[in-house]
Design a protein around this motif. Structure first.
Motif, PDB file in Angstrom:
ATOM      1  N   ALA A 173       0.828  -1.216   0.000  1.00  0.00           N
ATOM      2  CA  ALA A 173       0.000   0.000   0.000  1.00  0.00           C
ATOM      3  C   ALA A 173       0.856   1.257   0.000  1.00  0.00           C
ATOM      4  O   ALA A 173       0.471   2.275  -0.589  1.00  0.00           O
ATOM      5  N   CYS A 174       2.012   1.208   0.676  1.00  0.00           N
ATOM      6  CA  CYS A 174       2.931   2.352   0.681  1.00  0.00           C
ATOM      7  C   CYS A 174       3.160   2.852  -0.734  1.00  0.00           C
ATOM      8  O   CYS A 174       3.118   4.047  -1.006  1.00  0.00           O
ATOM      9  N   PHE A 175       3.415   1.907  -1.627  1.00  0.00           N
ATOM     10  CA  PHE A 175       3.677   2.288  -3.012  1.00  0.00           C
ATOM     11  C   PHE A 175       2.387   2.506  -3.791  1.00  0.00           C
ATOM     12  O   PHE A 175       2.186   3.544  -4.418  1.00  0.00           O
ATOM     13  N   GLN A 176       1.509   1.494  -3.753  1.00  0.00           N
ATOM     14  CA  GLN A 176       0.357   1.499  -4.649  1.00  0.00           C
ATOM     15  C   GLN A 176      -0.581   2.675  -4.391  1.00  0.00           C
ATOM     16  O   GLN A 176      -1.014   3.349  -5.317  1.00  0.00           O
ATOM     17  N   LYS A 177      -0.875   2.927  -3.125  1.00  0.00           N
ATOM     18  CA  LYS A 177      -1.813   4.006  -2.814  1.00  0.00           C
ATOM     19  C   LYS A 177      -1.152   5.368  -3.014  1.00  0.00           C
ATOM     20  O   LYS A 177      -1.743   6.284  -3.591  1.00  0.00           O
ATOM     21  N   THR A 178       0.087   5.511  -2.536  1.00  0.00           N
ATOM     22  CA  THR A 178       0.760   6.806  -2.658  1.00  0.00           C
ATOM     23  C   THR A 178       1.023   7.156  -4.115  1.00  0.00           C
ATOM     24  O   THR A 178       0.924   8.318  -4.512  1.00  0.00           O
ATOM     25  N   SER A 179       1.328   6.152  -4.932  1.00  0.00           N
ATOM     26  CA  SER A 179       1.609   6.429  -6.342  1.00  0.00           C
ATOM     27  C   SER A 179       0.389   7.002  -7.045  1.00  0.00           C
ATOM     28  O   SER A 179       0.510   7.841  -7.940  1.00  0.00           O
ATOM     29  N   ARG A 180      -0.811   6.571  -6.621  1.00  0.00           N
ATOM     30  CA  ARG A 180      -2.033   7.123  -7.224  1.00  0.00           C
ATOM     31  C   ARG A 180      -2.181   8.602  -6.875  1.00  0.00           C
ATOM     32  O   ARG A 180      -2.625   9.408  -7.692  1.00  0.00           O
ATOM     33  N   VAL A 181      -1.821   8.946  -5.648  1.00  0.00           N
ATOM     34  CA  VAL A 181      -1.889  10.349  -5.245  1.00  0.00           C
ATOM     35  C   VAL A 181      -0.868  11.171  -6.029  1.00  0.00           C
ATOM     36  O   VAL A 181      -1.145  12.296  -6.474  1.00  0.00           O
ATOM     37  N   LEU A 182       0.315  10.598  -6.233  1.00  0.00           N
ATOM     38  CA  LEU A 182       1.343  11.294  -7.010  1.00  0.00           C
ATOM     39  C   LEU A 182       0.890  11.533  -8.448  1.00  0.00           C
ATOM     40  O   LEU A 182       1.206  12.564  -9.042  1.00  0.00           O
ATOM     41  N   VAL A 183       0.147  10.571  -9.002  1.00  0.00           N
ATOM     42  CA  VAL A 183      -0.411  10.762 -10.351  1.00  0.00           C
ATOM     43  C   VAL A 183      -1.314  11.994 -10.363  1.00  0.00           C
ATOM     44  O   VAL A 183      -1.234  12.841 -11.262  1.00  0.00           O
ATOM     45  N   ALA A 184      -2.170  12.103  -9.359  1.00  0.00           N
ATOM     46  CA  ALA A 184      -3.082  13.243  -9.298  1.00  0.00           C
ATOM     47  C   ALA A 184      -2.311  14.564  -9.232  1.00  0.00           C
ATOM     48  O   ALA A 184      -2.656  15.538  -9.910  1.00  0.00           O
ATOM     49  N   LEU A 185      -1.246  14.597  -8.419  1.00  0.00           N
ATOM     50  CA  LEU A 185      -0.454  15.819  -8.294  1.00  0.00           C
ATOM     51  C   LEU A 185       0.280  16.143  -9.597  1.00  0.00           C
ATOM     52  O   LEU A 185       0.305  17.292 -10.046  1.00  0.00           O
ATOM     53  N   ALA A 186       0.880  15.112 -10.202  1.00  0.00           N
ATOM     54  CA  ALA A 186       1.652  15.332 -11.430  1.00  0.00           C
ATOM     55  C   ALA A 186       0.752  15.826 -12.562  1.00  0.00           C
ATOM     56  O   ALA A 186       1.066  16.807 -13.251  1.00  0.00           O
ATOM     57  N   VAL A 187      -0.386  15.156 -12.753  1.00  0.00           N
ATOM     58  CA  VAL A 187      -1.297  15.553 -13.831  1.00  0.00           C
ATOM     59  C   VAL A 187      -1.931  16.912 -13.505  1.00  0.00           C
ATOM     60  O   VAL A 187      -2.139  17.741 -14.397  1.00  0.00           O
ATOM     61  N   GLY A 188      -2.188  17.144 -12.218  1.00  0.00           N
ATOM     62  CA  GLY A 188      -2.788  18.411 -11.814  1.00  0.00           C
ATOM     63  C   GLY A 188      -1.917  19.607 -12.144  1.00  0.00           C
ATOM     64  O   GLY A 188      -2.390  20.601 -12.707  1.00  0.00           O
ATOM     65  N   VAL A 189      -0.631  19.507 -11.817  1.00  0.00           N
ATOM     66  CA  VAL A 189       0.246  20.647 -12.091  1.00  0.00           C
ATOM     67  C   VAL A 189       0.524  20.769 -13.592  1.00  0.00           C
ATOM     68  O   VAL A 189       0.638  21.876 -14.126  1.00  0.00           O
ATOM     69  N   ALA A 190       0.588  19.623 -14.308  1.00  0.00           N
ATOM     70  CA  ALA A 190       0.777  19.678 -15.759  1.00  0.00           C
ATOM     71  C   ALA A 190      -0.429  20.335 -16.436  1.00  0.00           C
ATOM     72  O   ALA A 190      -0.278  21.148 -17.356  1.00  0.00           O
ATOM     73  N   ARG A 191      -1.628  19.995 -15.968  1.00  0.00           N
ATOM     74  CA  ARG A 191      -2.844  20.592 -16.537  1.00  0.00           C
ATOM     75  C   ARG A 191      -2.859  22.099 -16.344  1.00  0.00           C
ATOM     76  O   ARG A 191      -3.291  22.858 -17.224  1.00  0.00           O
ATOM     77  N   GLU A 192      -2.365  22.552 -15.186  1.00  0.00           N
ATOM     78  CA  GLU A 192      -2.327  23.982 -14.895  1.00  0.00           C
ATOM     79  C   GLU A 192      -1.535  24.733 -15.959  1.00  0.00           C
ATOM     80  O   GLU A 192      -1.821  25.894 -16.261  1.00  0.00           O
ATOM     81  N   HIS A 193      -0.560  24.055 -16.555  1.00  0.00           N
ATOM     82  CA  HIS A 193       0.304  24.689 -17.556  1.00  0.00           C
ATOM     83  C   HIS A 193       0.036  24.181 -18.969  1.00  0.00           C
ATOM     84  O   HIS A 193       0.815  24.455 -19.888  1.00  0.00           O
ATOM     85  N   GLY A 194      -1.045  23.414 -19.127  1.00  0.00           N
ATOM     86  CA  GLY A 194      -1.452  22.973 -20.459  1.00  0.00           C
ATOM     87  C   GLY A 194      -0.574  21.906 -21.081  1.00  0.00           C
ATOM     88  O   GLY A 194      -0.521  21.794 -22.311  1.00  0.00           O
ATOM     89  N   VAL A 195       0.111  21.117 -20.262  1.00  0.00           N
ATOM     90  CA  VAL A 195       0.994  20.077 -20.818  1.00  0.00           C
ATOM     91  C   VAL A 195       0.630  18.687 -20.269  1.00  0.00           C
ATOM     92  O   VAL A 195       1.443  17.771 -20.273  1.00  0.00           O
ATOM     93  N   ASP A 196      -0.625  18.517 -19.835  1.00  0.00           N
ATOM     94  CA  ASP A 196      -1.007  17.235 -19.241  1.00  0.00           C
ATOM     95  C   ASP A 196      -1.004  16.094 -20.260  1.00  0.00           C
ATOM     96  O   ASP A 196      -0.596  14.971 -19.931  1.00  0.00           O
ATOM     97  N   GLN A 197      -1.438  16.349 -21.491  1.00  0.00           N
ATOM     98  CA  GLN A 197      -1.433  15.274 -22.490  1.00  0.00           C
ATOM     99  C   GLN A 197       0.001  14.856 -22.837  1.00  0.00           C
ATOM    100  O   GLN A 197       0.282  13.674 -23.042  1.00  0.00           O
ATOM    101  N   GLU A 198       0.892  15.836 -22.890  1.00  0.00           N
ATOM    102  CA  GLU A 198       2.304  15.516 -23.156  1.00  0.00           C
ATOM    103  C   GLU A 198       2.897  14.690 -22.006  1.00  0.00           C
ATOM    104  O   GLU A 198       3.679  13.761 -22.241  1.00  0.00           O
ATOM    105  N   LEU A 199       2.521  15.012 -20.780  1.00  0.00           N
ATOM    106  CA  LEU A 199       2.988  14.235 -19.626  1.00  0.00           C
ATOM    107  C   LEU A 199       2.534  12.784 -19.726  1.00  0.00           C
ATOM    108  O   LEU A 199       3.315  11.849 -19.518  1.00  0.00           O
TER     109      LEU A 199
END
Length: 279
Positions: A173-199
């Motif tokens: 769970a340390c990895f699996q659950k936290t990695s899902r949260v990291l996905v949300a953060l990574a895509v969230g900040v990429a979307r803010e700058h319009g590069v989410d599809q490239e990410l």
């Protein structure tokens, strides 16, 4: 061997589906309707579970009890069971840490036999087949293996030590659950700058899991001196986008434990983990 009567505490989405699998090799599967929600009752009916009105009745009739509830409630629930002097096999299958499992075992023994359990995977419906990892007395884990034989719940025994199954569950769970949260953060900040599809396109080039490559930890440790500041920068970017930066700041703080391993090409996985645990 006679088929046992099983009690499930409580039939949430995972618990009800697991209980329904157990029903294949049980006389019946009981659940206590007292104090449960309408959603729980509907789930229990859908999965063919037998209602009883009190915990006392459930425990009195059950040979095996499976506890699958929100982690915060696990010890209180076990304390309630202990108060009734339950004498069967108690499967502590909640996502709780090994120390809590051992406390629960101390509450219930010697009246009950405690089996530590950890479910890895999705509820066993729609073709999903999770694995129930077990640890505890061999005679008891054999009974639980038999209970789920031929069902969508696979079982795997890790040994006789109570706590091992929970340790494996939480390690994953340390990895699996936290990695899902990291996905949300990574895509969230990429979307803010319009590069989410490239990410997403960059990520799609890699399909394997970092968790299957623990040897890379040593390389991470050697690079921590520069990765930490990079994550601090990323945390600032998250904050500027209105996203929570705390997870990345915590990761940067973790990396700082390896600062003295700067560019150490001879570092092994064992060395890196030792430094992480004892900075």
């Amino acid at each position: 061997m006679d088929q046992p009567t099983v009690g499930i505490l409580h039939p949430g989405s995972m618990g009800a589906a697991v209980a329904a699998c157990a029903a294949s090799n049980a006389t019946e599967v009981l659940w206590c309707e007292n104090g449960r929600s309408t959603a729980s009752a509907e789930r229990a009916v859908r999965f063919g579970l037998t209602p009883v009105t009190t915990l006392s009745e459930l425990l009195g009739r059950s040979d095996i009890v499976i506890s699958l509830c929100p982690p915060a409630a696990a010890e209180d629930l076990a304390r309630d069971v202990a108060g009734h002097r339950f004498t069967g096999a108690f499967v502590e299958a909640n996502a709780i840490n090994p120390e809590r499992v051992q406390r629960i075992a101390a509450l219930l023994e010697p009246d009950a036999t405690v089996v530590d359990g950890g479910v890895v995977g999705s509820p066993p419906v729609g073709g999903k087949a999770p694995t129930l990892y077990l640890s505890g007395p061999a005679s008891a884990t054999e009974r639980i293996e038999a209970l789920f034989a031929g069902t969508a719940v696979r079982t795997a025994v890790l040994g006789t030590e109570v706590g091992k199954a929970s340790a494996l569950k939480l390690s994953y769970a340390c990895f699996q659950k936290t990695s899902r949260v990291l996905v949300a953060l990574a895509v969230g900040v990429a979307r803010e700058h319009g590069v989410d599809q490239e990410l997403i396109e960059i990520a799609s080039r890699r399909t394997d899991s970092y968790l299957s490559e623990p040897q890379y930890v040593a390389k991470t440790a050697a690079r921590a001196w520069r990765w930490g500041p990079e994550l601090e920068e990323a945390a600032d970017a998250l904050a500027a986008a209105g996203l929570p930066p705390e997870m990345l700041r915590a990761a940067a703080s973790t990396l700082a434990r390896w600062n003295d391993a700067k560019d150490d090409g001879e570092l092994t996985l064992t060395d890196a983990l030792d430094r992480l645990a004892r900075p």
